[in-house]
Design an enzyme around this catalytic site. Sequence first.
Site, PDB file in Angstrom:
ATOM      1  N   GLU A   1      -9.373 -63.027  48.599  1.00  0.00           N
ATOM      2  CA  GLU A   1      -9.846 -64.389  48.460  1.00  0.00           C
ATOM      3  C   GLU A   1     -10.949 -64.703  49.462  1.00  0.00           C
ATOM      4  O   GLU A   1     -11.816 -65.528  49.195  1.00  0.00           O
ATOM      5  CB  GLU A   1      -8.665 -65.359  48.596  1.00  0.00           C
ATOM      6  CG  GLU A   1      -7.634 -65.218  47.478  1.00  0.00           C
ATOM      7  CD  GLU A   1      -8.230 -65.294  46.069  1.00  0.00           C
ATOM      8  OE1 GLU A   1      -9.024 -66.218  45.767  1.00  0.00           O
ATOM      9  OE2 GLU A   1      -7.918 -64.406  45.260  1.00  0.00           O
ATOM     10  N   GLU A  57     -15.073 -61.493  40.156  1.00  0.00           N
ATOM     11  CA  GLU A  57     -13.933 -60.679  40.591  1.00  0.00           C
ATOM     12  C   GLU A  57     -14.377 -59.287  41.028  1.00  0.00           C
ATOM     13  O   GLU A  57     -13.896 -58.768  42.035  1.00  0.00           O
ATOM     14  CB  GLU A  57     -12.877 -60.582  39.480  1.00  0.00           C
ATOM     15  CG  GLU A  57     -12.156 -61.877  39.214  1.00  0.00           C
ATOM     16  CD  GLU A  57     -11.393 -62.407  40.417  1.00  0.00           C
ATOM     17  OE1 GLU A  57     -10.845 -61.607  41.207  1.00  0.00           O
ATOM     18  OE2 GLU A  57     -11.352 -63.637  40.574  1.00  0.00           O
TER      19      GLU A  57
END
Length: 158
Positions: A1, A57
Amino acid sequence: EMAHYIARHAGERISDSLVMTMLSRLTLLIDPSGFLFSIFVPAQTLLYSLPHSREHEVEADKIGLVLASEACYDPRSAKQVFSRMKDDTERGSGRNNAPPPEFISTHPGYDTRLNHFDEWMPDAMERFYEDGGMKCRNIRDEMTRARRLAAAKADLNQ
């Protein structure tokens, strides 16, 4: 993250959202019945938002691998984690838990991610063993001692 934060993905999503909202409102001006809007929104999601999310991602995976190797974590562990997640998913698929096809997913499929890890691993390992391995040697030695100590304590408790 952390990699998403470093790459400023949230800001990109906000900017994209503003543009897409304006375009979707424009469809209502062109076609007040909402028919064009009802086609535009799912098409935008499928053809723009989802692929863009998967790109984020992939970028975050690469940044994460670099951060991990620079912080003296063995980057090969990332591939092991995703391999295990893939195996767990495949074992559970018999119960209708199969992941969605990649083209309608917000994340790349496990095979795609594992292939990327293979592609990026030489650079990550070079970073991990920078300076002939001296950069991370002290940390690796401390971790080895910690594991031995933990194993010895576990043996005493049995």
